[in-house]
Design an enzyme around this catalytic site. Structure first.
Site, PDB file in Angstrom:
ATOM      1  N   GLU A 112      17.594 -10.129   6.222  1.00  0.00           N
ATOM      2  CA  GLU A 112      17.052  -9.257   7.056  1.00  0.00           C
ATOM      3  C   GLU A 112      16.684  -7.903   6.088  1.00  0.00           C
ATOM      4  O   GLU A 112      16.982  -7.570   5.043  1.00  0.00           O
ATOM      5  CB  GLU A 112      17.923  -8.590   7.892  1.00  0.00           C
ATOM      6  N   LYS A 114      15.882  -4.368   4.436  1.00  0.00           N
ATOM      7  CA  LYS A 114      16.713  -3.223   4.626  1.00  0.00           C
ATOM      8  C   LYS A 114      16.088  -1.928   4.840  1.00  0.00           C
ATOM      9  O   LYS A 114      15.235  -1.766   3.904  1.00  0.00           O
ATOM     10  CB  LYS A 114      17.439  -3.458   3.098  1.00  0.00           C
ATOM     11  N   ASP A 116      15.044   1.872   4.748  1.00  0.00           N
ATOM     12  CA  ASP A 116      15.317   2.974   3.779  1.00  0.00           C
ATOM     13  C   ASP A 116      15.326   4.131   4.881  1.00  0.00           C
ATOM     14  O   ASP A 116      14.741   4.881   5.142  1.00  0.00           O
ATOM     15  CB  ASP A 116      14.139   3.179   2.994  1.00  0.00           C
ATOM     16  N   TYR A 225      21.931  -3.468  13.006  1.00  0.00           N
ATOM     17  CA  TYR A 225      22.125  -4.433  12.140  1.00  0.00           C
ATOM     18  C   TYR A 225      23.394  -5.242  12.081  1.00  0.00           C
ATOM     19  O   TYR A 225      23.672  -6.185  11.562  1.00  0.00           O
ATOM     20  CB  TYR A 225      21.618  -4.282  10.705  1.00  0.00           C
ATOM     21  N   LYS A 315      17.113  -5.952  -4.142  1.00  0.00           N
ATOM     22  CA  LYS A 315      16.518  -4.631  -3.939  1.00  0.00           C
ATOM     23  C   LYS A 315      14.939  -4.980  -4.430  1.00  0.00           C
ATOM     24  O   LYS A 315      14.690  -5.494  -5.484  1.00  0.00           O
ATOM     25  CB  LYS A 315      17.218  -3.734  -4.864  1.00  0.00           C
ATOM     26  N   CYS A 409     -14.765  28.177 -10.197  1.00  0.00           N
ATOM     27  CA  CYS A 409     -14.576  27.019  -9.155  1.00  0.00           C
ATOM     28  C   CYS A 409     -15.595  25.762  -9.628  1.00  0.00           C
ATOM     29  O   CYS A 409     -16.690  25.703  -9.513  1.00  0.00           O
ATOM     30  CB  CYS A 409     -15.017  27.579  -7.838  1.00  0.00           C
ATOM     31  N   CYS A 412     -18.562  25.189  -6.596  1.00  0.00           N
ATOM     32  CA  CYS A 412     -19.631  26.270  -6.545  1.00  0.00           C
ATOM     33  C   CYS A 412     -19.793  27.421  -7.666  1.00  0.00           C
ATOM     34  O   CYS A 412     -20.961  27.885  -7.912  1.00  0.00           O
ATOM     35  CB  CYS A 412     -19.364  27.177  -5.148  1.00  0.00           C
ATOM     36  N   CYS A 427     -10.605  29.999  -5.272  1.00  0.00           N
ATOM     37  CA  CYS A 427     -12.174  30.418  -5.270  1.00  0.00           C
ATOM     38  C   CYS A 427     -12.380  31.319  -4.138  1.00  0.00           C
ATOM     39  O   CYS A 427     -12.095  30.710  -2.901  1.00  0.00           O
ATOM     40  CB  CYS A 427     -12.954  29.033  -5.073  1.00  0.00           C
ATOM     41  N   CYS A 432     -18.553  28.599  -0.252  1.00  0.00           N
ATOM     42  CA  CYS A 432     -18.068  27.402  -1.395  1.00  0.00           C
ATOM     43  C   CYS A 432     -18.307  26.250  -0.367  1.00  0.00           C
ATOM     44  O   CYS A 432     -17.389  26.027   0.712  1.00  0.00           O
ATOM     45  CB  CYS A 432     -16.805  27.550  -1.924  1.00  0.00           C
TER      46      CYS A 432
HETATM   47 ZN    ZN Z   1     -16.080  27.386  -4.727  1.00  0.00          ZN
END
Ligand code: ZN
Length: 688
Positions: A112, A114, A116, A225, A315, A409, A412, A427, A432
């Site tokens: 089956e 497993k 998590d 389970y 695992k 930036c 731009c 920025c 921009c």
């Molecule tokens: Zn920018």
């Protein structure tokens, strides 16, 4: 029995059956609307006849009041941990040991997935859910019954109570479905809240909420389970048949995926198949559990310490890999924040090719000392974008170069600013292009204006072809213009035009969220909407007036005032209003101007406030806590749940450390208020 009593019993039975068909069999036989109608009818009848109340009624999942803390539960039979097998050879070795002890070779194996998630023990008495407990250390867990009751795939009452043992315990894994987890994180990010790291942590956090209403909002699910124990009834002779029986009783068992094999080869092939296909499922798995099917064989094999000899976890490999970091790139977010990310030599991490990973911010890069050219450990945790854990120092050659944040930036070319005390560089150019893209994308998202069909690619296409320049231009897009776009059909164009038009009637909080004002999350947007009634009044309010709104501190007020002091931002609002976005200049509702009901995130919690804060005076912080249902005391004791510590916190901070009381920051306090989610402060012995 009266007619009403009979009808109530009948409705409960019907709804239980429909829940079973929907959540367990995944095969509903009525439409959602019909279900809702039955549900409402039952609610109304129960409200009229309180003497017929039943905690196992399908209407009674939520509604319990928050608890001050979780009670301890002693497991009648310990919840086990499993030994691990990391490859086929180790799996074969496990089976051979069992064969030796059983002195036979002809036994079936059940495989089956497993899950998590978090192991939970559910106790049923007379066919009804009596208790739900976490695994804890295996011997003692916590009573999380009220929270588990909110999980729709956990039956409150069994399908055929007559056939069920008078007392029984089943075990299962509570988990966060991937799709629900993604939605939750989208919302959190849109609200300016940090996303959860992975579904497992999010499930753990959701299950340990003191307020079940928070858990109820989280869409958790369960796979059962195993049978823990049963009293007073005959149970099937094999594990597989037990699972089938549990499903008939109403439990959600993953029988579509669980398989029984006569040979080790079959089981090994199953494990391999799962390792390949695991990412396609709506739940996270970290392996396959292989069990010996016959329960008399299981008893014969017994345990070594806490680990059963009759089961093993095959695992999957760890979700980490090592690769070379070739460059560090920088993205620009919608508020202008510069986010560095690692460009990597492509590497497989648990079945997925990873080429990029997040590096968070400059401070994080410095702290981890990650340099361009380093070999780095890359980790993929569930749904989250991969991240760089750190460099492999042994593989340094001396040719690696430290990272420098660009001073302009990357999109731009405007100079970059760094907020006082904040980790992010920004920025500050509102025009921009990178910011524009993120702004439009966020504006259209589900958490904001919810324009269906306006996804990332289309936003990039519209901006790239200069068909739109900013948010208000969206409302100039006609069906005809959209239909002229590459890869856009008539029907999609019509749907999108309709979705854009429909977004004009969104609420004030949706617009505020869509405008992307710094520090304005969902809760703050609601408070502001209630106070000001429309966007225009809010936009014209000064810092002082904003600060007077309970729950809005000086930092948030300053951020809002600064946003609307910017001529470009005001222009955007004006143009949205001209385009017909209604709530900007709407007549404020009659009750605007009140404080409304604040969410009672702190109910049952005791706080001590100490030190100097940035956004609050001491008395404002205390009022902030009390308005949300919390208690404030003057000194720290064992009953204190949180100490909120600002700058220069003195002896109270020391008291908290001595008594093991979690110490949280101002930011954690406001995040807690906003999300209803207690901050995750590690305290020895207090975690799952
Ligand atoms: Zn920018």
């Amino acid at each position: 029995m009266t007619d009403a009593a009979r009808r109530i019993g009948d409705l409960r039975e019907q709804l239980r059956l429909h829940n079973y068909r929907y959540h367990v069999l995944d095969d509903p036989i009525i439409a959602d609307g019909e279900y809702d109608a039955l549900f409402r009818e039952l609610q109304a009848l129960e409200a009229a006849r309180p003497e017929l109340a039943d905690p196992a009624s399908p209407t009674q999942r939520v509604g319990a009041e928050p608890t001050p803390q979780f009670a301890e539960v002693v497991h009648p039979r310990p919840m086990l941990s499993l030994g691990n097998a990391f490859n086929e050879g180790e799996l074969a070795a496990w089976r051979n040991r069992a064969a030796g002890l059983l002195e036979r070779d002809d036994f079936d194996l059940v495989c089956e997935p497993k899950i998590d998630g978090l192991a939970i023990a559910l106790t049923y008495e007379a066919g009804r859910l009596a208790q739900a407990a976490t695994r804890g250390d295996g011997s003692r867990g916590e009573d999380v019954t009220l929270n588990v009751r909110t999980i729709k795939s956990v039956p409150l009452a069994l399908q055929s109570p007559e056939g069920a043992p008078p007392r029984m315990e089943v075990r299962g894994e509570v988990y966060f479905p991937r799709d629900a987890f993604r939605r939750l994180n989208e919302e959190r990010e849109a609200n300016g809240e940090p996303p959860f790291a992975n579904p497992r942590n999010a499930a753990a956090g959701s299950l340990r909420q003191l307020d079940p209403r928070v858990t109820a909002g989280r869409s958790l699910a369960i796979w059962v389970y195993q049978l823990g124990w049963a009293e007073g009834a005959e149970t099937p002779p094999t594990h597989y048949e037990t699972l089938e029986w549990l499903r008939e009783l109403g439990f959600r068992v993953n029988l579509q995926e669980i398989e029984r094999f006569a040979s080790l080869e079959g089981a090994a092939a199953y494990c391999e198949k799962w390792e390949r296909e695991r990412d396609a499922k709506n739940y996270q798995t970290d392996g396959v559990v292989v069990k010996i099917d016959r329960l008399d064989y299981q008893r014969h094999l017994g345990f070594v310490g806490r680990e059963p000899r009759w089961a093993v976890a095959r695992k999957f490999p760890a979700e980490q890999a090592v690769t070379r970091l070739t460059a560090i790139g920088v993205n620009v977010g919608r508020t202008g924040a510069l986010n560095p990310y690692a460009m990597l030599d492509p590497v497989q991490v648990s079945g997925v090719t990873v080429r990029q990973a997040t590096l968070h911010n400059e401070d994080d890069i410095r702290r981890k000392d990650v340099r361009v050219g380093d070999y780095v450990i890359v980790e993929r945790a569930g749904e989250v974008i991969p991240q760089v854990v750190g460099p492999v120092l042994e593989r340094r050659t001396g040719d690696e170069t430290p990272f420098e944040m660009p001073s302009v930036c990357p999109s731009c070319g405007s100079p970059v600013a760094r907020d006082e005390g904040a980790a992010a560089h920004r920025c500050v150019n509102a025009a921009c292009p990178a910011q524009r893209y993120e702004r439009v994308r966020h504006f259209a998202s589900r958490a904001a204006m919810d324009i269906e069909g306006l996804g990332e690619k289309l936003v990039a296409q519209l901006l790239g072809a200069a068909i739109i320049r900013d948010l208000p231009d969206l409302y100039d897009l006609t069906k005809e213009r959209l239909a002229g776009l590459e890869r856009m059909g008539e029907k999609s164009a019509a749907n999108l035009a309709a979705a854009i038009a429909a977004s004009k009637s969104r609420s004030v909080p949706a617009i505020l969220s869509g405008l992307g004002v710094l520090h304005v999350g969902a809760e703050t947007a609601d408070l502001l909407a209630r106070r000001f009634g429309n966007v225009r009044r809010l936009m014209d309010a000064g810092q002082e007036e904003l600060e007077a709104v309970p729950g809005v501190g000086p930092i948030v007020a300053a951020a809002i005032a600064a946003h609307f002091a910017n001529a470009g931002n005001r222009d955007i609002v004006d143009r949205l209003a001209q385009a017909g976005v209604e709530a900007i200049d709407a007549e404020p509702p009659a009750d605007a101007g009140g404080t409304g009901d604040l969410p009672q995130s702190f109910t049952g919690k005791r706080f001590v406030v100490t030190g100097r804060m940035e956004g609050f005076t001491r008395s404002q912080a205390e009022a902030f806590i009390k308005e949300r249902g919390g208690q404030v005391s003057g000194s720290v004791s064992k009953k204190t749940n949180f100490v909120v510590a600002g700058e220069e916190a003195g002896s109270k901070r020391d008291d908290a450390e001595r008594l093991g009381v979690p110490i949280i920051s101002e930011e954690q306090l406001t995040a807690f208020a906003e999300s209803g989610e207690a901050p995750d402060v590690p305290i020895a012995g207090a975690l799952l």
